[in-house]
Each structure stands twice: as C-alpha cells, then as structure tokens.
Design a protein around this motif. Structure first.
Motif, PDB file in Angstrom:
ATOM      1  N   PRO A  13      -1.358   3.740  13.057  1.00  0.00           N
ATOM      2  CA  PRO A  13      -0.644   3.120  13.904  1.00  0.00           C
ATOM      3  C   PRO A  13      -0.488   1.643  13.790  1.00  0.00           C
ATOM      4  N   ILE A  14       0.852   0.939  13.546  1.00  0.00           N
ATOM      5  CA  ILE A  14       0.981  -0.498  13.624  1.00  0.00           C
ATOM      6  C   ILE A  14       0.119  -1.163  14.403  1.00  0.00           C
ATOM      7  N   ASP A  15       0.011  -0.681  15.869  1.00  0.00           N
ATOM      8  CA  ASP A  15      -1.001  -1.415  16.821  1.00  0.00           C
ATOM      9  C   ASP A  15      -2.282  -1.492  16.579  1.00  0.00           C
ATOM     10  N   VAL A  16      -2.886  -0.377  15.671  1.00  0.00           N
ATOM     11  CA  VAL A  16      -4.130  -0.369  15.286  1.00  0.00           C
ATOM     12  C   VAL A  16      -4.328  -1.352  14.078  1.00  0.00           C
ATOM     13  N   ALA A  17      -3.331  -1.189  12.964  1.00  0.00           N
ATOM     14  CA  ALA A  17      -3.322  -2.118  11.841  1.00  0.00           C
ATOM     15  C   ALA A  17      -3.431  -3.266  11.994  1.00  0.00           C
ATOM     16  N   VAL A  18      -2.583  -3.659  12.892  1.00  0.00           N
ATOM     17  CA  VAL A  18      -2.484  -5.294  13.246  1.00  0.00           C
ATOM     18  C   VAL A  18      -3.844  -6.020  13.534  1.00  0.00           C
ATOM     19  N   ARG A  19      -4.633  -5.142  14.391  1.00  0.00           N
ATOM     20  CA  ARG A  19      -5.854  -5.687  14.991  1.00  0.00           C
ATOM     21  C   ARG A  19      -7.064  -5.922  13.595  1.00  0.00           C
ATOM     22  N   ARG A  20      -6.730  -5.497  12.478  1.00  0.00           N
ATOM     23  CA  ARG A  20      -7.300  -6.080  11.269  1.00  0.00           C
ATOM     24  C   ARG A  20      -6.928  -7.212  10.671  1.00  0.00           C
ATOM     25  N   GLY A  21      -6.021  -7.947  11.109  1.00  0.00           N
ATOM     26  CA  GLY A  21      -5.468  -8.836  10.653  1.00  0.00           C
ATOM     27  C   GLY A  21      -4.307  -9.160  10.686  1.00  0.00           C
ATOM     28  N   ARG A  22      -3.634 -10.400  10.894  1.00  0.00           N
ATOM     29  CA  ARG A  22      -2.142 -10.842  11.311  1.00  0.00           C
ATOM     30  C   ARG A  22      -1.413 -10.298  10.048  1.00  0.00           C
ATOM     31  N   ASP A  23      -1.792 -10.565   8.887  1.00  0.00           N
ATOM     32  CA  ASP A  23      -1.171 -10.101   7.828  1.00  0.00           C
ATOM     33  C   ASP A  23      -1.198  -8.661   7.202  1.00  0.00           C
ATOM     34  N   THR A  24      -1.862  -8.026   8.102  1.00  0.00           N
ATOM     35  CA  THR A  24      -2.046  -6.624   7.358  1.00  0.00           C
ATOM     36  C   THR A  24      -0.954  -5.924   7.421  1.00  0.00           C
ATOM     37  N   LEU A  25       0.186  -6.072   8.324  1.00  0.00           N
ATOM     38  CA  LEU A  25       1.485  -5.486   8.126  1.00  0.00           C
ATOM     39  C   LEU A  25       2.215  -5.748   6.999  1.00  0.00           C
ATOM     40  N   ARG A  26       2.088  -6.952   6.573  1.00  0.00           N
ATOM     41  CA  ARG A  26       2.885  -7.423   5.471  1.00  0.00           C
ATOM     42  C   ARG A  26       2.513  -7.175   4.258  1.00  0.00           C
ATOM     43  N   PHE A  27       1.301  -6.402   4.260  1.00  0.00           N
ATOM     44  CA  PHE A  27       0.907  -5.962   3.072  1.00  0.00           C
ATOM     45  C   PHE A  27       0.861  -4.388   3.251  1.00  0.00           C
ATOM     46  N   LYS A  69       5.758  -4.696   4.211  1.00  0.00           N
ATOM     47  CA  LYS A  69       5.583  -5.453   2.938  1.00  0.00           C
ATOM     48  C   LYS A  69       7.034  -5.728   2.097  1.00  0.00           C
ATOM     49  N   PRO A  70       7.191  -6.940   1.876  1.00  0.00           N
ATOM     50  CA  PRO A  70       8.672  -7.382   1.148  1.00  0.00           C
ATOM     51  C   PRO A  70       8.638  -7.307  -0.239  1.00  0.00           C
ATOM     52  N   VAL A  71       7.698  -6.983  -0.788  1.00  0.00           N
ATOM     53  CA  VAL A  71       7.511  -6.916  -2.344  1.00  0.00           C
ATOM     54  C   VAL A  71       8.588  -5.974  -2.915  1.00  0.00           C
ATOM     55  N   GLY A  72       9.144  -6.527  -4.149  1.00  0.00           N
ATOM     56  CA  GLY A  72      10.168  -5.661  -4.515  1.00  0.00           C
ATOM     57  C   GLY A  72      11.445  -5.548  -3.874  1.00  0.00           C
ATOM     58  N   LEU A  73      11.760  -6.170  -2.758  1.00  0.00           N
ATOM     59  CA  LEU A  73      12.960  -6.139  -2.007  1.00  0.00           C
ATOM     60  C   LEU A  73      13.481  -7.507  -1.944  1.00  0.00           C
ATOM     61  N   CYS A  74      14.989  -7.722  -2.695  1.00  0.00           N
ATOM     62  CA  CYS A  74      15.610  -8.631  -2.777  1.00  0.00           C
ATOM     63  C   CYS A  74      16.637  -9.034  -1.819  1.00  0.00           C
ATOM     64  N   TYR A  78      10.262 -12.865   4.072  1.00  0.00           N
ATOM     65  CA  TYR A  78       8.839 -12.989   4.282  1.00  0.00           C
ATOM     66  C   TYR A  78       8.046 -11.804   4.497  1.00  0.00           C
ATOM     67  N   ALA A  79       8.907 -10.840   5.437  1.00  0.00           N
ATOM     68  CA  ALA A  79       8.359  -9.554   5.737  1.00  0.00           C
ATOM     69  C   ALA A  79       9.613  -8.641   5.880  1.00  0.00           C
ATOM     70  N   ALA A  80       9.519  -7.357   5.845  1.00  0.00           N
ATOM     71  CA  ALA A  80      10.615  -6.423   5.900  1.00  0.00           C
ATOM     72  C   ALA A  80      10.397  -5.131   6.472  1.00  0.00           C
ATOM     73  N   VAL A  81      11.300  -4.446   7.482  1.00  0.00           N
ATOM     74  CA  VAL A  81      11.137  -3.158   7.841  1.00  0.00           C
ATOM     75  C   VAL A  81      12.087  -2.295   7.206  1.00  0.00           C
ATOM     76  N   GLN A  82      11.673  -1.229   6.607  1.00  0.00           N
ATOM     77  CA  GLN A  82      12.350  -0.446   5.879  1.00  0.00           C
ATOM     78  C   GLN A  82      13.017   0.979   6.977  1.00  0.00           C
ATOM     79  N   LEU A  83      14.182   1.263   6.786  1.00  0.00           N
ATOM     80  CA  LEU A  83      14.752   2.310   7.672  1.00  0.00           C
ATOM     81  C   LEU A  83      15.175   3.303   6.506  1.00  0.00           C
ATOM     82  N   ARG A  84      14.826   4.651   6.786  1.00  0.00           N
ATOM     83  CA  ARG A  84      15.047   5.637   5.889  1.00  0.00           C
ATOM     84  C   ARG A  84      15.980   6.799   6.458  1.00  0.00           C
ATOM     85  N   GLN A  85      16.961   7.229   5.882  1.00  0.00           N
ATOM     86  CA  GLN A  85      17.807   7.974   6.355  1.00  0.00           C
ATOM     87  C   GLN A  85      17.321   9.351   6.612  1.00  0.00           C
TER      88      GLN A  85
END
Length: 455
Positions: free
Chosen positions: A231-245, A249-254, A263-270
């Motif tokens: 869960p993202i609320d658990v992951a974020v407590r491991r570090g502020r940048d955890t969700l960005r990795f 993660k924005p890598v590979g998205l232009c 800087y960061a991105a949330v993906q939505l899937r059909q």
C-alpha cells in the motif's frame, strides 16, 4: 465416465481452472462457491473468477518471465488465459482484461461444461474423503480457515493484500493528463498524471497525515505486506522518495507538453473495452475513504474525479507450503487433498491459475489411477512449485514468477550465453521444451474427448 468425483472448493481463478482441467480429462467435478450465499469483503458480484484487485495479468512481452508462464499455460490449453486474451483491453505490453466480460465468460463456460456441477454454498469443513482441491483464495471464510489451520498443524500465515482505486473516465481532466506508455512500449495505452516537485511533496505530506483503516485487533500483530503489492501509505513511510521509485516513477514517460519527464507521475490503466473507467496503477492503500477522495484529488488531472471504487486493504491467508505441501501440491500427510491458488503460496493472477491448472490435472490423474508426474524444475510452473514445496526462507511469503526462480544455465551454456537477453531466451527455450515433455507424458493415455463423451 468415472464414478469418482473431484471436489473443488472455491470459484476463483485457481478453482475455475482446476475444475475445467479436471473435467477436460474426463473426471466429473463438484465446484463449490460460497458467493452470493456468503459474501466477502472484496467481491461485489456472484460471478466465478471475479477479479477484485488490478485488471492486469502482467507483461506479455516476449523474453519476460510472465510471458513464459503464460506461454506454458497456452500450450496446456488453459481456459482462463484463453478467456483473458478474448476479453483483453489496451495496456501496452501487458495483458489486461475487461474484468466484467472476463468473469461473465468464465462463469458461462464453467456452467455449460457437462462434467462440472456448480454448487452455491459455503463449505465449512474439509470433506472427510474423496479427492479435493482447496482453492479458496485470500478471503477464505473463518470456518474453513480454522479447518485448514487444524490440518496444517501449525499457525496459519497472514499478510494484507490491497485493492487500487478506480476512477470514472468522464471525470478525468484530459487537458492535464497525457497518453503514453513507459519507454513507448505499447503506444499510448496509459493515461499519465504529471506532478512537479511541489505537487509531489504536497501529496506526500497529505498521505503521511491521512487517517488509515487500522487492522483488526486480532490481526494487528500479523500485518505482513506482500512487497510487490505494498500500500502507498505503507511504502511512503520508508522514505519520501519511495513512491517516485515505485508507482509514481516517471522514468520512460515524456510529457509532450514539456518534452521532458515529469518529477513524478501517476499512471491510469483502462479497466474495460468501453474505456469508461480507469484504475490507478499501484495505488492500493488503506486510507479511509473520505480522506482518500480528497487525497487522490490532489493528483493533477483528478481534481474533480469521481471514484467508482476506493482503495482498500484486506487480509490474505496462505499456508506454509514447504511444511505442508509436496511438489504436486498435495498435503504431505493427506495426499487426497490438494491446495491451489494464492492460498498455496503463490502471488498473482496467472501464478494462481497456473497452480489450479496442474492441480486439476493431478487430481484427475489420481482419480484415474495414473501417475502424478511433477512439473520439471526447468519450466516456469515447475520453478513456482519448487519454491512452494522447498523454499528454505524462514519468512515464507507468496511469490511471483521471475527468472530468479528458474534454474541458472549450467556450463558450458552459461559461458555461451553471457548477455542477459540471450541467456533469458535460452532459459525460455529450455523451459518450454521441458514443459512440453511433461505435458505429453501427462496426456499419454488420456481418456476420450469431451465431444466424444458428450455425444
């Protein structure tokens, strides 16, 4: 037709695949599903094989471990993989499904099979005799879970699984989101919500401050999370940048508006073929729904979003495979009993139905007096089962298929295939060859076809 009947408990992915495979081998099946008589915290319909978390069956890109697993299942004539492909929706290199059409088609196919009887009632006790496959999944009822605990002779293991939010497509701000798949794989099948540094930091602050649903008192000391579904609320407590990795993660998205990665991105899937809803990829969470709505509306493009489903967390139950099960998924001290699906100690839709496929074939073989041949270790399914039966890790957790589970190449092939793409291609070739040999051996002397007996 054989007098012996195989009992399958659970009408999820593993149970449906097991029932189908067993019936296709000429053995009649009683398939028990407790819904709608007894609902679960996560399911919303009475359909078989209802998908409650992500609608993705993961990557179907050649030379990946998930693709190898699917290819083995295709060659074994998996019902659910065939239905998944018939109900797929655009998702780049992944196999994603229209979950409603998928469940409806599986339900119809199972109900129409002349050797499968679907019984809508809760099973509270393990049958005292007869070949039985327990495929009750992560939400096994309390009564049956207690029975399984007695059978295992040890305390059950628990971890928490999670469901991602789903948003109404009409309420997405398309002036903000942009279409793209990471690294251009699959064209523009995903919607992407871009965040700058200020927006990301504000989202993290709000997530850290959000009120979450607390686990029940009797479960709190057993709250183990599966790392691949954190869960993202658990992951974020491991570090502020955890969700960005991770899921942001924005890598590979232009972003076509800026020509740069955000800087960061949330993906939505059909979610379905109608494209009237989208799920937030990797955004499973345990934030209370009121706070969750406000939190998710902080994401650019979702400022006015209406959510068809909020994220939630539920208990997932599984047995200690190495202590309880053989490589053929039989209970060591009660070989007439099989476990299949997530409860056996695998994670993921395809992994679950894979165990259902082999359990169904082995159950049929047991009834017919045929040998139960273990799946070769070199194959993807064999590697999964090797983990379930022989994992030596004291902290036993469910596992997805990865190349790390497959045996490494032996010399001199290890020297000949030094580059990873070539090495993986060789492992895949060996896996498919080994699985093909197992399939031929299992099907030798197979009973007459469905068409012949139905006639």
């Amino acid at each position: 037709m054989h007098d012996n009947v195989v009992t399958v408990i659970g009408g999820g992915l593993a149970g449906c695949e097991a029932a189908w495979q067993c019936a296709e081998q000429g053995v009649p099946v009683r398939l028990y599903e407790m819904r709608p008589v007894r609902p679960t915290p996560a399911h919303t319909t009475d359909r078989l094989a209802e998908i409650v978390c992500s609608n993705s069956f993961k990557s179907d890109e050649v030379n990946t471990a998930p693709h190898l697993l699917k290819e083995e299942l295709r060659r074994a004539r998996s019902l659910l993989i065939a239905v998944a492909e018939a109900t797929r929706v655009p998702a780049g290199a992944a196999l994603a499904i229209d979950r409603e059409r998928f469940a409806a088609e599986v339900t119809a196919r199972i109900a129409a099979h002349p050797r499968i009887t679907v019984i809508r009632e809760e099973v509270t006790r393990i049958p005292p005799d007869g070949v039985t496959i327990i495929a009750t999944g992560p939400l096994t009822s309390d009564a049956l879970a207690a029975e399984i605990q007695n059978l295992a002779g040890a305390e059950q293991l628990y971890f928490y699984d999670a469901i991602a939010p789903v948003v109404d497509a009409e309420t997405i701000n398309y002036e903000v989101v942009f279409r793209a798949a990471r690294y251009g794989k699959g064209g523009d099948d995903y919607l992407n919500c871009p965040l700058n540094k200020e927006q990301y930091e504000a989202f993290v602050d709000a997530l850290l401050a959000a009120e979450c649903v607390a686990p029940k008192a009797f479960e709190a000391d057993k709250a183990q999370y599966f790392e691949a579904c954190l869960p993202i609320d658990v992951a974020v407590r491991r570090g502020r940048d955890t969700l960005r990795f991770g899921p942001m993660k924005p890598v590979g998205l232009c972003d076509p508006r800026t020509g740069r990665e955000p800087y960061a991105a949330v993906q939505l899937r059909q979610e379905n073929l109608m494209a009237d809803s989208y799920s937030l990829v990797g955004f499973q969470n345990s934030v209370k729904w009121g706070a969750q709505k406000a939190l998710l509306r902080m994401i650019p493009g979702l400022e006015q979003a209406e959510f068809l489903k909020f994220g939630q967390v539920h208990r997932n139950t599984y047995v200690n495979g190495p202590k309880l099960l053989t490589p053929t998924l039989q209970v060591k001290h009660e070989p007439r009993l099989f476990f299949a699906g997530q409860i056996s100690g695998v994670e993921g839709y395809v992994e679950s139905l894979a165990t259902g496929l082999v359990a169904g074939r082995w159950a049929a073989a047991l009834v017919q007096g045929k040998p139960l041949l273990p799946v070769p270790r070199a194959s993807a399914i064999g590697s999964l089962l090797n983990y379930v039966a022989h994992c030596e890790n004291n902290d036993y957790q469910p596992v997805n298929i990865t190349f790390a589970l497959l045996p490494p190449l032996a010399e001199p092939e290890a020297r000949a295939y030094r580059r990873r793409p070539e090495r993986r291609a060789r492992q895949i070739a060996l896996a498919l060859a080994a699985f093909g040999e197992w399939l031929m051996a299992m099907e030798a002397g197979k009973s007459s076809s469905l068409a012949g007996e139905a006639a």
